[in-house]
Design a protein around this motif. Structure first.
Motif, PDB file in Angstrom:
ATOM      1  N   PRO A 181      62.290  41.877  -3.300  1.00 34.07           N
ATOM      2  CA  PRO A 181      60.865  42.157  -3.523  1.00 34.07           C
ATOM      3  C   PRO A 181      60.373  43.477  -2.940  1.00 34.07           C
ATOM      4  O   PRO A 181      59.348  44.008  -3.373  1.00 34.07           O
ATOM      5  CB  PRO A 181      60.166  40.967  -2.841  1.00 34.07           C
ATOM      6  CG  PRO A 181      61.181  39.877  -2.839  1.00 34.07           C
ATOM      7  CD  PRO A 181      62.494  40.578  -2.643  1.00 34.07           C
ATOM      8  N   LEU A 182      61.084  44.041  -1.956  1.00 38.30           N
ATOM      9  CA  LEU A 182      60.664  45.297  -1.342  1.00 38.30           C
ATOM     10  C   LEU A 182      61.049  46.482  -2.222  1.00 38.30           C
ATOM     11  O   LEU A 182      62.136  46.517  -2.797  1.00 38.30           O
ATOM     12  CB  LEU A 182      61.319  45.459   0.029  1.00 38.30           C
ATOM     13  CG  LEU A 182      60.991  44.401   1.089  1.00 38.30           C
ATOM     14  CD1 LEU A 182      61.812  44.673   2.345  1.00 38.30           C
ATOM     15  CD2 LEU A 182      59.508  44.399   1.418  1.00 38.30           C
ATOM     16  N   VAL A 183      60.145  47.460  -2.321  1.00 37.43           N
ATOM     17  CA  VAL A 183      60.462  48.701  -3.030  1.00 37.43           C
ATOM     18  C   VAL A 183      61.215  49.594  -2.043  1.00 37.43           C
ATOM     19  O   VAL A 183      60.655  50.034  -1.042  1.00 37.43           O
ATOM     20  CB  VAL A 183      59.182  49.399  -3.523  1.00 37.43           C
ATOM     21  CG1 VAL A 183      59.547  50.706  -4.241  1.00 37.43           C
ATOM     22  CG2 VAL A 183      58.397  48.483  -4.438  1.00 37.43           C
ATOM     23  N   ARG A 184      62.478  49.870  -2.333  1.00 33.56           N
ATOM     24  CA  ARG A 184      63.299  50.573  -1.348  1.00 33.56           C
ATOM     25  C   ARG A 184      64.434  51.333  -2.007  1.00 33.56           C
ATOM     26  O   ARG A 184      64.722  51.163  -3.188  1.00 33.56           O
ATOM     27  CB  ARG A 184      63.868  49.571  -0.337  1.00 33.56           C
ATOM     28  CG  ARG A 184      64.863  48.588  -0.929  1.00 33.56           C
ATOM     29  CD  ARG A 184      64.866  47.284  -0.134  1.00 33.56           C
ATOM     30  NE  ARG A 184      66.011  46.446  -0.469  1.00 33.56           N
ATOM     31  CZ  ARG A 184      66.105  45.731  -1.585  1.00 33.56           C
ATOM     32  NH1 ARG A 184      65.150  45.756  -2.493  1.00 33.56           N
ATOM     33  NH2 ARG A 184      67.175  44.986  -1.793  1.00 33.56           N
ATOM     34  N   ILE A 185      65.078  52.134  -1.189  1.00 29.97           N
ATOM     35  CA  ILE A 185      66.323  52.801  -1.557  1.00 29.97           C
ATOM     36  C   ILE A 185      67.475  51.996  -0.988  1.00 29.97           C
ATOM     37  O   ILE A 185      67.470  51.652   0.196  1.00 29.97           O
ATOM     38  CB  ILE A 185      66.361  54.237  -1.001  1.00 29.97           C
ATOM     39  CG1 ILE A 185      65.455  55.173  -1.804  1.00 29.97           C
ATOM     40  CG2 ILE A 185      67.789  54.785  -0.990  1.00 29.97           C
ATOM     41  CD1 ILE A 185      65.333  56.565  -1.213  1.00 29.97           C
ATOM     42  N   ILE A 186      68.462  51.690  -1.831  1.00 28.14           N
ATOM     43  CA  ILE A 186      69.721  51.127  -1.362  1.00 28.14           C
ATOM     44  C   ILE A 186      70.678  52.302  -1.235  1.00 28.14           C
ATOM     45  O   ILE A 186      71.115  52.878  -2.226  1.00 28.14           O
ATOM     46  CB  ILE A 186      70.296  50.083  -2.341  1.00 28.14           C
ATOM     47  CG1 ILE A 186      69.243  49.041  -2.712  1.00 28.14           C
ATOM     48  CG2 ILE A 186      71.537  49.434  -1.741  1.00 28.14           C
ATOM     49  CD1 ILE A 186      68.722  48.236  -1.564  1.00 28.14           C
ATOM     50  N   ALA A 187      70.993  52.699   0.000  1.00 30.61           N
ATOM     51  CA  ALA A 187      71.796  53.905   0.246  1.00 30.61           C
ATOM     52  C   ALA A 187      73.235  53.525   0.518  1.00 30.61           C
ATOM     53  O   ALA A 187      73.513  52.662   1.352  1.00 30.61           O
ATOM     54  CB  ALA A 187      71.219  54.685   1.418  1.00 30.61           C
ATOM     55  N   MET A 188      74.156  54.200  -0.184  1.00 29.64           N
ATOM     56  CA  MET A 188      75.574  53.912  -0.035  1.00 29.64           C
ATOM     57  C   MET A 188      76.377  55.211  -0.017  1.00 29.64           C
ATOM     58  O   MET A 188      76.168  56.090  -0.864  1.00 29.64           O
ATOM     59  CB  MET A 188      76.076  53.021  -1.186  1.00 29.64           C
ATOM     60  CG  MET A 188      75.302  51.729  -1.356  1.00 29.64           C
ATOM     61  SD  MET A 188      75.924  50.712  -2.721  1.00 29.64           S
ATOM     62  CE  MET A 188      77.487  50.176  -2.041  1.00 29.64           C
ATOM     63  N   VAL A 189      77.281  55.342   0.958  1.00 28.22           N
ATOM     64  CA  VAL A 189      78.264  56.430   0.961  1.00 28.22           C
ATOM     65  C   VAL A 189      79.500  55.884   0.268  1.00 28.22           C
ATOM     66  O   VAL A 189      80.149  54.981   0.785  1.00 28.22           O
ATOM     67  CB  VAL A 189      78.582  56.901   2.384  1.00 28.22           C
ATOM     68  CG1 VAL A 189      79.578  58.056   2.350  1.00 28.22           C
ATOM     69  CG2 VAL A 189      77.308  57.317   3.108  1.00 28.22           C
ATOM     70  N   ALA A 190      79.826  56.423  -0.913  1.00 30.94           N
ATOM     71  CA  ALA A 190      80.802  55.757  -1.787  1.00 30.94           C
ATOM     72  C   ALA A 190      82.103  56.520  -1.974  1.00 30.94           C
ATOM     73  O   ALA A 190      82.862  56.224  -2.897  1.00 30.94           O
ATOM     74  CB  ALA A 190      80.153  55.492  -3.157  1.00 30.94           C
ATOM     75  N   ASP A 191      82.398  57.483  -1.099  1.00 25.99           N
ATOM     76  CA  ASP A 191      83.624  58.260  -1.292  1.00 25.99           C
ATOM     77  C   ASP A 191      84.746  57.865  -0.339  1.00 25.99           C
ATOM     78  O   ASP A 191      85.782  58.508  -0.288  1.00 25.99           O
ATOM     79  CB  ASP A 191      83.347  59.758  -1.154  1.00 25.99           C
ATOM     80  CG  ASP A 191      82.807  60.131   0.238  1.00 25.99           C
ATOM     81  OD1 ASP A 191      82.319  59.232   0.944  1.00 25.99           O
ATOM     82  OD2 ASP A 191      82.861  61.317   0.591  1.00 25.99           O
TER      83      ASP A 191
END
Length: 288
Positions: free
Chosen positions: A171-181
């Motif tokens: 429900p929260l408006v947010r950024i899902i941040a991922m370092v994917a390398d």
């Protein structure tokens, strides 16, 4: 941790002098993962001479030393100083979704100062930032990095429970941040492709999260403009309705990272053992 806070209050010129000493130790004395770095560079840039490879390697160790002291500085760095040192070039790419009440998945790489990238986005963007992280084995350094990464409001989500926590906080408006390398740890959901002239497996977790939550996916790059000053740029990879090609988002991410590395080769984390795992079967590019 108290002594580290005291050290972090030292002015930048003193910290960068310390970084110069650290560079000399890492490259000439300790030779920290020197063979790994040189091997990674040779495989990634087969067209470059050995002299060019070693030149990039030395620049990388200088950059890595700066990242170490800058990360430590984050413990006490004032908000205004961080905002002055990290410029977001095109924030409208991601902020348009905030105005729509839409959460987004933001993927990045170990490029520039990835720790300042996280805290800068938390500080300068209107979103709540939820960052997926891998717990460190050393309890002291795990607590230290949690403190640094969460200082400006980042909510840390341990990778092992990331999807369940993402759903809970939907429900929260947010950024899902991922370092994917990073190199993957399990064979599940690995997408194989050519990256820097080498067959490379990428964990496709960010793509799976995006498809299951209907979130747009944005790549964020960061590069150093001069010592202690960085620039952030966003690039949209895909959004609902998603491209029908399987693993499209992951492939777009790989190309974006590759382009960033070619522009600023010394600013990627070459000391990581990125290619230590090899594909065990050729029947499929992804194991589901």
């Amino acid at each position: 941790m108290g002594i580290l806070k005291i050290i972090s209050r030292l002015p930048f010129p003193v910290l960068y002098f310390t970084s110069d000493i650290l560079y000399g130790l890492l490259w000439y004395v300790i030779r920290y993962r020197r063979n790994v770095v040189l091997q990674n560079l040779r495989g990634s840039f087969p067209e470059k001479s050995e002299k060019e490879i070693r030149r990039i390697a030395k620049k990388f160790y200088r950059h890595l030393s700066d990242v170490v002291v800058e990360t430590l500085k984050t413990l006490t760095l004032p908000e205004a100083s961080l905002a002055r040192r990290v410029h977001i070039q095109n924030r409208e790419v991601v902020e348009q979704y905030f105005r729509q009440g839409q959460s987004v998945v933001v993927v990045t790489a170990h490029q520039g100062n990835w720790e300042w990238l996280l805290v800068s986005c938390s500080l300068q963007l209107p979103f709540q930032v939820d960052a997926v992280y891998m717990k460190l084995d050393n309890a002291f350094f795990d607590q230290l990095m949690k403190k640094i990464r969460s200082r400006f409001g980042t909510y840390l989500v341990e990778k092992q429970v990331s999807f369940r926590e993402i759903v809970r906080r939907k429900p929260l408006v947010r950024i899902i941040a991922m370092v994917a390398d990073q190199s993957f740890f399990k064979m599940n959901y690995v997408y194989w492709t050519t990256f820097l002239h080498q067959e490379t497996g990428f964990y496709s977790g960010s793509e799976r999260i995006a498809h299951k939550t209907d979130m747009p996916v944005i790549f964020v790059s960061m590069h150093r403009q001069r010592r202690g000053f960085y620039q952030i740029r966003f690039q949209e990879l895909d959004k609902p309705p998603f491209h029908p090609q399987p693993h499209y988002i992951t492939e777009q991410y790989v190309r974006a990272v590759e382009d960033a590395i070619h522009q600023y080769p010394e600013q990627w984390l070459w000391s990581h053992k990125r290619w230590k795992r090899k594909r065990k079967t050729s029947k499929a590019s992804v194991k589901e």
